[in-house]
Design an enzyme around this catalytic site. Structure first.
Site, PDB file in Angstrom:
ATOM      1  N   ASP A  34      16.854  22.694 -16.335  1.00 17.82           N
ATOM      2  CA  ASP A  34      18.079  22.416 -15.566  1.00 17.82           C
ATOM      3  C   ASP A  34      17.367  21.852 -14.122  1.00 17.82           C
ATOM      4  OD1 ASP A  34      16.782  24.727 -14.493  1.00 17.82           O
ATOM      5  OD2 ASP A  34      18.730  25.868 -14.464  1.00 17.82           O
ATOM      6  N   HIS A 240      -5.399   1.893 -11.459  1.00 19.20           N
ATOM      7  CA  HIS A 240      -4.455   2.791 -11.189  1.00 19.20           C
ATOM      8  C   HIS A 240      -4.726   3.998 -11.801  1.00 19.20           C
ATOM      9  CE1 HIS A 240      -1.511  -0.795 -11.409  1.00 19.20           C
ATOM     10  NE2 HIS A 240      -1.921  -0.639 -10.337  1.00 19.20           N
ATOM     11  N   ASP A 257      -6.254   5.319  -2.351  1.00 23.73           N
ATOM     12  CA  ASP A 257      -4.786   4.184  -2.241  1.00 23.73           C
ATOM     13  C   ASP A 257      -3.780   5.183  -2.121  1.00 23.73           C
ATOM     14  OD1 ASP A 257      -2.946   2.502  -2.663  1.00 23.73           O
ATOM     15  OD2 ASP A 257      -3.951   1.229  -3.997  1.00 23.73           O
ATOM     16  N   ASP A 268       1.181   1.593   2.515  1.00 22.71           N
ATOM     17  CA  ASP A 268       0.449   1.338   1.365  1.00 22.71           C
ATOM     18  C   ASP A 268      -0.903   0.951   1.701  1.00 22.71           C
ATOM     19  OD1 ASP A 268      -0.636   1.018  -0.923  1.00 22.71           O
ATOM     20  OD2 ASP A 268       0.632  -0.848  -1.623  1.00 22.71           O
ATOM     21  N   HIS A 351      -7.099  -8.390  -9.680  1.00 22.34           N
ATOM     22  CA  HIS A 351      -5.811  -8.229  -9.117  1.00 22.34           C
ATOM     23  C   HIS A 351      -5.503  -9.238  -7.868  1.00 22.34           C
ATOM     24  CE1 HIS A 351      -7.097  -5.919  -5.719  1.00 22.34           C
ATOM     25  NE2 HIS A 351      -7.870  -5.232  -6.581  1.00 22.34           N
ATOM     26  N   HIS A 355       1.013  -7.851  -1.635  1.00 24.37           N
ATOM     27  CA  HIS A 355       2.156  -7.947  -2.263  1.00 24.37           C
ATOM     28  C   HIS A 355       3.252  -7.689  -1.161  1.00 24.37           C
ATOM     29  CE1 HIS A 355       2.065  -3.403  -2.150  1.00 24.37           C
ATOM     30  NE2 HIS A 355       1.022  -3.541  -2.654  1.00 24.37           N
ATOM     31  N   HIS A 362       6.212  -2.008  -3.898  1.00 28.75           N
ATOM     32  CA  HIS A 362       6.086  -3.508  -4.422  1.00 28.75           C
ATOM     33  C   HIS A 362       7.530  -4.233  -4.154  1.00 28.75           C
ATOM     34  CE1 HIS A 362       2.753  -1.992  -6.526  1.00 28.75           C
ATOM     35  NE2 HIS A 362       1.973  -3.208  -6.270  1.00 28.75           N
ATOM     36  N   GLU A 389      -5.322  -6.707   0.343  1.00 25.91           N
ATOM     37  CA  GLU A 389      -5.995  -5.706  -0.097  1.00 25.91           C
ATOM     38  C   GLU A 389      -7.078  -6.130  -1.468  1.00 25.91           C
ATOM     39  OE1 GLU A 389      -3.753  -3.477  -3.246  1.00 25.91           O
ATOM     40  OE2 GLU A 389      -2.019  -4.381  -2.558  1.00 25.91           O
ATOM     41  N   TYR A 393     -15.042  -4.276  -8.160  1.00 27.06           N
ATOM     42  CA  TYR A 393     -15.089  -3.357  -8.894  1.00 27.06           C
ATOM     43  C   TYR A 393     -16.166  -3.531 -10.267  1.00 27.06           C
ATOM     44  CZ  TYR A 393     -10.700  -3.252  -6.980  1.00 27.06           C
ATOM     45  OH  TYR A 393      -9.522  -3.243  -6.102  1.00 27.06           O
ATOM     46  N   ARG A 410     -12.045  -0.943  -2.436  1.00 25.26           N
ATOM     47  CA  ARG A 410     -10.792  -1.598  -2.095  1.00 25.26           C
ATOM     48  C   ARG A 410     -10.381  -1.535  -0.568  1.00 25.26           C
ATOM     49  NH1 ARG A 410      -7.949  -0.639  -6.030  1.00 25.26           N
ATOM     50  NH2 ARG A 410      -6.510   1.170  -5.605  1.00 25.26           N
ATOM     51  N   GLU A 412      -7.348  -1.893   1.971  1.00 24.92           N
ATOM     52  CA  GLU A 412      -5.899  -2.287   2.113  1.00 24.92           C
ATOM     53  C   GLU A 412      -5.155  -1.920   3.471  1.00 24.92           C
ATOM     54  OE1 GLU A 412      -1.904  -2.069  -0.660  1.00 24.92           O
ATOM     55  OE2 GLU A 412      -3.401  -0.586  -0.822  1.00 24.92           O
TER      56      GLU A 412
END
Length: 443
Positions: A34, A240, A257, A268, A351, A355, A362, A389, A393, A410, A412
């Site tokens: 619930d 991710h 991130d 972000d 990548h 964005h 996004h 960003e 890698y 990375r 960003e």
């Protein structure tokens, strides 16, 4: 409420005269048993209303001739018993006054009112084919209108997708939105600083995640904007990664991130820093390559230039660095142009460089000029908000210098396109090697 009323007026003006638009907010979603997931309103709905309660629908009637445009809210009724359990709800009367609608009705009257509102309307705008339940509900409304054909009543002759119109509106952020995004980025930046000051070899990734979430909420953010990524060592090469359960080792980098949501607007931010407080020579070399690539991308943010220039500027720097550092073989790829033409960089950078950002991480809006032949990348315009960003890698592999193995980086930032170029919102989080090492040393 002026920004919301103004947006509704702009949307109504973009519709065909006399047309009707319908937009529902997000439903509540059961988590288990619930218990529900924490409720988050639909971003398009909020953009036009400022109303955050579930079970709500906005109806816009475009102006026609002397008749002005009207905005109508359907929402839950006041219910003293339910408010004891679930908290305050406006009810139609209070919502009408507080949010500047022309009319408001209980949500239970939606079907009956829509059968009336859609009579002799030329076009119905709604989120076509986005939700099977809504599609079925629209079909019932249209059938109810068609049942009155003998009385000379006509149903809408066409349906049209509504969200594309709202997407284009959302692409340009007004001053209010930019202020909220700056606040979200500042809160998130403080969280990244807290993580840098807390990190130690032997900690688990989730311990750093807890530091971030604490800082977000303490700073006034209502939610994280997305599930934080706290990825140390080789985990940083998983774009991710979200398990956040590994123990951080001396000598590793950790990539975080993470952003927060303040009054519905997202930040972000990504920062990468050493667990022990000092970059190794190999880590520093790759890190500064990514930092230079980001600087090139930020310089490409100029009104009138194509959005794609941002990615291409970062990519050119990264490709040159991959050749210089022997991640790519010059005997196989003699120049940066060769690397770009053959997409040889993709094992190390797979990548895009950013964005749109706003109510959604996004955010909505096309990256291409939908009105131009061939659909080229759209031009940057002051008021657009985006992330920048770049990353690199490096996984173990034949021909890959071993000193770079399992390093993922990375960097960003959140950016507004200004009249003179990029306006960085996320400067509260340090990103140069000296700044980071000095901050971690303060722990």
């Amino acid at each position: 409420m002026n920004p919301f009323a103004a947006r509704r007026a702009r949307l109504a003006a973009s519709m065909e005269p006399g047309a009707v638009a319908v937009l529902a907010t997000a439903p509540e979603v059961a988590r288990n048993g619930d218990s529900d997931y924490p409720y988050r309103h639909d971003s398009h709905f909020y953009y036009l209303t400022g109303f955050t309660e579930p079970e709500s629908v906005l109806v816009l009637v475009a102006g026609q001739g002397e008749a002005p445009a009207r905005s109508i809210l359907f929402c839950r009724e006041k219910n003293a018993e339910r408010e004891i359990w679930d908290g305050f709800r406006h009810g139609p009367a209070a919502a009408l006054d507080a949010f500047g609608f022309d009319a408001a009705f209980p949500i239970g009257e939606l079907d009956a009112q829509m059968a009336r509102l859609l009579a002799d309307v030329p076009v119905l705008y709604y989120a076509v084919a986005r939700n099977a339940a809504l599609d079925a509900q629209v079909a019932r409304w249209l059938q109810a209108v068609r049942a009155r054909a003998r009385s000379g009543i006509a149903a809408p002759g066409r349906t049209q997708h509504l969200l594309a119109l709202v997407d284009e509106m959302r692409l340009l952020k007004d001053e209010t939105e930019q202020g909220l995004m700056l606040r979200a980025a500042t809160i998130a930046g403080a969280g990244h600083v807290r993580a840098m000051q807390a990190v130690r070899p032997g900690m688990f990734e989730y311990e750093l995640e807890a530091e971030l979430l604490y800082a977000f909420r303490k700073g006034g953010a209502q939610f994280p904007a997305y599930t934080p990524i706290v990825a140390s060592g080789a985990n940083a090469c998983v774009l991710h990664y979200s398990a956040n359960n590994a123990r951080m080792r001396d000598g590793d980098l950790v990539l975080i991130d993470a952003g927060c949501e303040f009054d519905s607007y997202a930040s972000d931010i990504t920062r990468t820093f050493p667990v022990n407080g000092r970059f190794s020579d190999a880590q520093k070399t790759l890190y500064e390559l990514v930092l230079v690539a980001q600087a090139a991308a930020l310089r490409a943010i100029v009104p009138g230039r194509p959005y794609s220039d941002v990615h291409e500027a970062a990519l050119a720097v990264l490709a040159e660095g991959m050749l210089d550092l022997k991640l790519l073989d010059r005997a196989s790829y003699g120049s940066v142009d060769d690397v770009l033409a053959e997409r040889a960089y993709t094992p190390f950078y797979m990548h895009g460089t950013g964005h749109w950002l706003g109510l959604d991480v996004h955010d909505s809006g096309s990256y291409r000029d939908l009105d131009a032949a061939g659909k080229p990348s759209r031009a940057l315009v002051p008021g657009m908000a985006l992330t920048v960003e770049p990353g690199i890698y490096v996984r173990p592999g034949p021909g890959v210098p071993e000193r770079f193995w399992n390093i993922g980086i990375r960097i960003e930032d959140d950016v507004i396109v200004g009249e003179a170029g990029a306006r960085v919102l996320s400067g509260a989080a340090p990103k140069t090697v000296p700044e980071i090492e000095a901050l971690v040393a303060q722990r």
